[in-house]
Design an enzyme around this catalytic site. Structure first.
Site, PDB file in Angstrom:
ATOM      1  N   ALA A  54       0.833  -1.207   0.000  1.00  9.05           N
ATOM      2  CA  ALA A  54       0.000   0.000   0.000  1.00  9.05           C
ATOM      3  C   ALA A  54       0.867   1.257   0.000  1.00  9.05           C
ATOM      4  O   ALA A  54       0.599   2.212  -0.737  1.00  9.05           O
ATOM      5  CB  ALA A  54      -0.925  -0.016   1.214  1.00  9.05           C
ATOM      6  N   CYS A  85       3.230 -12.284  -0.793  1.00  7.30           N
ATOM      7  CA  CYS A  85       2.387 -13.379  -1.295  1.00  7.30           C
ATOM      8  C   CYS A  85       3.227 -14.473  -1.943  1.00  7.30           C
ATOM      9  O   CYS A  85       2.813 -15.630  -2.003  1.00  7.30           O
ATOM     10  CB  CYS A  85       1.401 -12.845  -2.320  1.00  7.30           C
ATOM     11  SG  CYS A  85       0.671 -11.290  -1.863  1.00  7.30           S
ATOM     12  N   ASP A 326      -3.526  -3.252   4.550  1.00 13.14           N
ATOM     13  CA  ASP A 326      -3.932  -4.137   5.648  1.00 13.14           C
ATOM     14  C   ASP A 326      -4.269  -3.406   6.952  1.00 13.14           C
ATOM     15  O   ASP A 326      -4.888  -3.988   7.837  1.00 13.14           O
ATOM     16  CB  ASP A 326      -2.811  -5.149   5.954  1.00 13.14           C
ATOM     17  CG  ASP A 326      -2.792  -6.308   4.962  1.00 13.14           C
ATOM     18  OD1 ASP A 326      -3.512  -6.245   3.948  1.00 13.14           O
ATOM     19  OD2 ASP A 326      -2.041  -7.277   5.213  1.00 13.14           O
ATOM     20  N   TYR A 469     -16.365 -21.812 -24.299  1.00 13.62           N
ATOM     21  CA  TYR A 469     -16.366 -23.280 -24.297  1.00 13.62           C
ATOM     22  C   TYR A 469     -15.483 -23.813 -25.416  1.00 13.62           C
ATOM     23  O   TYR A 469     -15.596 -23.397 -26.560  1.00 13.62           O
ATOM     24  CB  TYR A 469     -17.804 -23.807 -24.493  1.00 13.62           C
ATOM     25  CG  TYR A 469     -17.829 -25.233 -24.999  1.00 13.62           C
ATOM     26  CD1 TYR A 469     -17.238 -26.263 -24.256  1.00 13.62           C
ATOM     27  CD2 TYR A 469     -18.403 -25.561 -26.224  1.00 13.62           C
ATOM     28  CE1 TYR A 469     -17.220 -27.572 -24.734  1.00 13.62           C
ATOM     29  CE2 TYR A 469     -18.391 -26.861 -26.698  1.00 13.62           C
ATOM     30  CZ  TYR A 469     -17.788 -27.868 -25.940  1.00 13.62           C
ATOM     31  OH  TYR A 469     -17.766 -29.143 -26.402  1.00 13.62           O
TER      32      TYR A 469
HETATM   33  P1  FAD Z   1       2.407  -4.704   4.982  1.00 13.17           P
HETATM   34  O1  FAD Z   1       2.848  -5.633   3.925  1.00 13.17           O
HETATM   35  O2  FAD Z   1       2.116  -5.214   6.343  1.00 13.17           O
HETATM   36  O3  FAD Z   1       3.419  -3.487   5.054  1.00 13.17           O
HETATM   37  C1  FAD Z   1       3.314  -2.496   6.044  1.00 13.17           C
HETATM   38  C2  FAD Z   1       4.703  -1.945   6.287  1.00 13.17           C
HETATM   39  O4  FAD Z   1       4.576  -0.851   7.196  1.00 13.17           O
HETATM   40  C3  FAD Z   1       5.661  -2.940   6.966  1.00 13.17           C
HETATM   41  O5  FAD Z   1       6.825  -3.107   6.192  1.00 13.17           O
HETATM   42  C4  FAD Z   1       5.980  -2.312   8.319  1.00 13.17           C
HETATM   43  O6  FAD Z   1       7.338  -2.488   8.690  1.00 13.17           O
HETATM   44  C5  FAD Z   1       5.698  -0.841   8.054  1.00 13.17           C
HETATM   45  N1  FAD Z   1       5.313  -0.114   9.263  1.00 13.17           N
HETATM   46  C6  FAD Z   1       4.320  -0.427  10.138  1.00 13.17           C
HETATM   47  N2  FAD Z   1       4.259   0.499  11.116  1.00 13.17           N
HETATM   48  C7  FAD Z   1       5.241   1.403  10.864  1.00 13.17           C
HETATM   49  C8  FAD Z   1       5.670   2.571  11.528  1.00 13.17           C
HETATM   50  N3  FAD Z   1       5.083   3.006  12.654  1.00 13.17           N
HETATM   51  N4  FAD Z   1       6.711   3.270  10.999  1.00 13.17           N
HETATM   52  C9  FAD Z   1       7.327   2.842   9.839  1.00 13.17           C
HETATM   53  N5  FAD Z   1       6.951   1.726   9.184  1.00 13.17           N
HETATM   54  C10 FAD Z   1       5.914   1.021   9.679  1.00 13.17           C
HETATM   55  N6  FAD Z   1      -2.491 -11.384  -0.441  1.00 13.17           N
HETATM   56  C11 FAD Z   1      -3.099 -11.709  -1.617  1.00 13.17           C
HETATM   57  O7  FAD Z   1      -3.901 -10.909  -2.120  1.00 13.17           O
HETATM   58  N7  FAD Z   1      -2.809 -12.883  -2.264  1.00 13.17           N
HETATM   59  C12 FAD Z   1      -1.913 -13.776  -1.775  1.00 13.17           C
HETATM   60  O8  FAD Z   1      -1.644 -14.813  -2.395  1.00 13.17           O
HETATM   61  C13 FAD Z   1      -1.274 -13.471  -0.546  1.00 13.17           C
HETATM   62  N8  FAD Z   1      -0.384 -14.326  -0.010  1.00 13.17           N
HETATM   63  C14 FAD Z   1       0.267 -13.987   1.147  1.00 13.17           C
HETATM   64  C15 FAD Z   1       1.205 -14.869   1.659  1.00 13.17           C
HETATM   65  C16 FAD Z   1       1.881 -14.559   2.819  1.00 13.17           C
HETATM   66  C17 FAD Z   1       2.891 -15.512   3.371  1.00 13.17           C
HETATM   67  C18 FAD Z   1       1.621 -13.330   3.486  1.00 13.17           C
HETATM   68  C19 FAD Z   1       2.342 -12.973   4.743  1.00 13.17           C
HETATM   69  C20 FAD Z   1       0.683 -12.460   2.988  1.00 13.17           C
HETATM   70  C21 FAD Z   1      -0.003 -12.772   1.813  1.00 13.17           C
HETATM   71  N9  FAD Z   1      -0.957 -11.915   1.269  1.00 13.17           N
HETATM   72  C22 FAD Z   1      -1.593 -12.236   0.097  1.00 13.17           C
HETATM   73  C23 FAD Z   1      -1.300 -10.663   1.952  1.00 13.17           C
HETATM   74  C24 FAD Z   1      -0.470  -9.476   1.424  1.00 13.17           C
HETATM   75  O9  FAD Z   1       0.893  -9.786   1.480  1.00 13.17           O
HETATM   76  C25 FAD Z   1      -0.767  -8.263   2.282  1.00 13.17           C
HETATM   77  O10 FAD Z   1      -2.144  -7.994   2.164  1.00 13.17           O
HETATM   78  C26 FAD Z   1       0.029  -7.051   1.854  1.00 13.17           C
HETATM   79  O11 FAD Z   1       1.383  -7.242   2.100  1.00 13.17           O
HETATM   80  C27 FAD Z   1      -0.425  -5.828   2.623  1.00 13.17           C
HETATM   81  O12 FAD Z   1       0.362  -4.751   2.254  1.00 13.17           O
HETATM   82  P2  FAD Z   1       0.447  -3.453   3.182  1.00 13.17           P
HETATM   83  O13 FAD Z   1       1.391  -2.529   2.515  1.00 13.17           O
HETATM   84  O14 FAD Z   1      -0.912  -2.964   3.498  1.00 13.17           O
HETATM   85  O15 FAD Z   1       1.011  -3.967   4.565  1.00 13.17           O
END
Ligand code: FAD
Ligand code: NAD
Length: 498
Positions: A54, A85, A326, A469
């Protein structure tokens, strides 16, 4: 010139799915307006917290949409922009480098996208009214205030670490960040024999497959009565058969009480109310929690789901602050309210919207229908929409059907069964959800259902879909159509759209 904050102050309306109308945004669409032209080309200071799906989507989009914006990203970890993922599949292959999962390197983020990027910097405090974040440099141990005109919270979620004795022993892992995947992969290279996975959700299922294929004897422990809680019993039965065929031991309804150390201090077993399970490796896959502490402490609204409340413009309850991914809720098109279904696909889309809007535009995230899928051994498993149980809780009158059909035409070699479960609202005939499981062509068929759900189609609409199909990839009656035909017999209102 209209100041950045002044423009935000012109906002009216803040409901979750309102088309709240910004006076300036309305004007923005009038490209001939000189005041507006100057407003969008000013150089706002945009701060993004979190640098994965994100956060980097938001930062990149903000720079692209307003090249004069100064966009600063603070990420507390050592990596940005990686595909979490892909970790299970990467771990499955001992020869693949974890760095393959990095989509955008920090160097490229700075050089090619012009992002002011700070790794190993954690936002520890936020003053939403004054417009600053307090940032700690985790290497230097220093802190500084960074002011912003616009802030995007993309703090993601964290793996739940069970607060039980021994869960911090060497050999006990979670799988959330790239560093977690790296650590687990390193241990697998040393040839452990037995693994216990705690939790039979998405990660539990994917990793049961991965660890088995890496040669480990795998046991899955789930606290609820079935694997994949929330999925239909019909899908769960097929998944259960596949796990058993591949030698995965599954124990449901189990309470884990501790992880126990062997003589060397390394984890050796997991203790439960159903006995002790030996383990050289333990993977805690017991779910995740949204990282909302910064937002909550700053007084931003936290939704009923526990994630940050946002509207469809990704605005939080505070002017000038957006949230995505997330850490945030998402508007659910079937439930017609916010939900928390944390997925990478949503994080990327929400991030783009948040970034564009933080840069002065007015975009809208269409919402989710709850589509997700995974692979366990040779089985594709996918769902979309809501389950019958969830539908009943939301005031629908659900009716459901499960059918089995082959993936290819009768007489064409190599077809395998596909199982489709559909849920509809009996009085209105509205399609509410579906699950598909099978060995080929199952997961992507769920996208047909996802599209139907996004268009609020009835079961009768689905029955008459013009699906492709040809014998090598589908029978003349596609499994989705067969399921819709069966379900149509159970709904009371049978109308198609013009
Ligand atoms: P995150 O990936 O959690 O990133 C947030 C970042 O913010 C982190 O790096 C953290 O260090 C940083 N952060 C947090 N607080 C602070 C702060 N106060 N100061 C500075 N930095 C901070 N989704 C799918 O759609 N399909 C899939 O097949 C799938 N497979 C997955 C498999 C695995 C093993 C995992 C773990 C997840 C999977 N997901 C999948 C989910 C997907 O990876 C997450 O939905 C996605 O990573 C979310 O992205 P994000 O940027 O919102 O959050
Ligand atoms: P999950 O919510 O999918 O599953 C967690 C499981 O752990 C549940 O079945 C839960 O009942 C169980 N559990 C909780 N506490 C337990 C305990 N004390 N003992 C035994 N079992 C317990 O979460 P996850 O598998 O950790 O995955 C985290 C997130 O990652 C998911 O929510 C999903 O968003 C994302 N993800 C998605 C995919 C995909 O889309 N293919 C793949 C992997 C991860």
């Amino acid at each position: 010139m209209v100041g950045y904050k002044d423009r935000r102050a012109l906002e009216v309306g803040h409901g979750p799915c309102e088309l709240s109308f910004t006076l300036v945004a309305g004007l923005l669409r009038r490209k001939d307006d000189p005041a507006l032209e100057s407003a969008v080309t000013e150089n706002p200071r945009i701060v993004v917290i979190g640098g994965v799906a994100a956060g980097m989507s938001a930062a990149s989009q903000a720079r692209r949409r307003n090249p004069k914006a100064r966009v600063t990203v603070f990420e507390r970890g050592p990596y940005i922009s990686y595909g979490a993922c892909g970790m299970p599949y990467n771990i499955e292959d001992p020869d693949r480098d974890m760095d393959d999962l990095v989509v955008l390197s920090p160097e490229r983020a700075v050089k090619e996208r012009g992002i002011d990027l700070h790794l190993r910097h954690e936002a520890v405090d936020l003053d939403a009214d004054e417009g600053w974040v307090l940032v700690r440099d985790l290497e230097a141990g220093t802190e500084r205030r960074e002011s912003f005109d616009a802030l995007v919270l993309a703090t993601g979620a964290m793996a739940i670490r069970l607060p039980l004795p021994g869960m911090d022993l060497p050999g006990v892992f979670v799988l959330r960040e790239l560093t977690d995947g790296r650590a687990l992969k390193r241990v697998l290279a040393s040839g452990p024999r037995k693994a216990v996975i705690i939790g039979a959700g998405y990660i539990g299922m994917e990793m049961a497959h991965v660890l088995t294929s890496r040669g480990l004897e795998v046991t899955v422990l789930e606290k609820l009565p079935q694997v994949l809680p929330g999925w239909s019993a019909d899908t769960v039965a097929v998944v259960g058969e596949t796990l058993a065929e591949h030698g995965v031991a599954v124990h449901t309804g189990v309470t884990v009480t501790a992880a126990e150390a062997g003589p060397g201090g390394h984890v050796h077993a997991v203790a439960t109310d159903a006995g002790r399970f030996e383990a050289d490796v333990v993977l805690m896959a017991a779910g995740i929690r949204p990282n909302v502490s910064l937002a909550a402490a700053a007084g931003l609204r936290i939704g009923d789901t526990g994630a940050i409340w946002v509207n469809q413009h990704q605005e939080t309850s505070h002017d000038g602050i957006w949230a995505a991914g997330d850490c945030a809720e998402a508007y659910h098109r079937i439930l017609r309210k916010n939900a928390w279904i944390p997925l990478g696909t949503t994080a990327n889309k929400q991030g783009r919207v948040a970034g564009a809007n933080a840069a002065g535009l007015r975009e809208r995230f269409g919402g989710i229908v709850g589509t997700a899928g995974f692979v366990v051994f040779d089985l594709e498993v996918a769902r979309t929409g809501i389950s019958a149980e969830q539908a009943a809780g939301e005031g629908f009158e659900p009716t459901t059907v499960t059918i089995r059909q082959r993936s290819r035409a009768h007489g064409y070699p190599g077809g395998t069964p596909i199982q489709v479960t559909l849920v509809a609202d009996a009085p209105s005939g509205l399609l509410l959800g579906g699950e598909i499981v099978g060995r080929e062509g199952a997961a992507l068929r769920a996208n047909v259902l996802a599209t139907a759900l996004a268009a609020h189609m009835s079961v009768t609409d689905v029955q008459s879909l013009d699906l492709a199909y040809a014998p090598p990839f589908a029978p003349v009656w596609d499994p989705i159509l067969v399921a819709a035909n069966q379900l149509a017999k159970r709904v009371r209102r049978q109308e198609t759209r013009p």
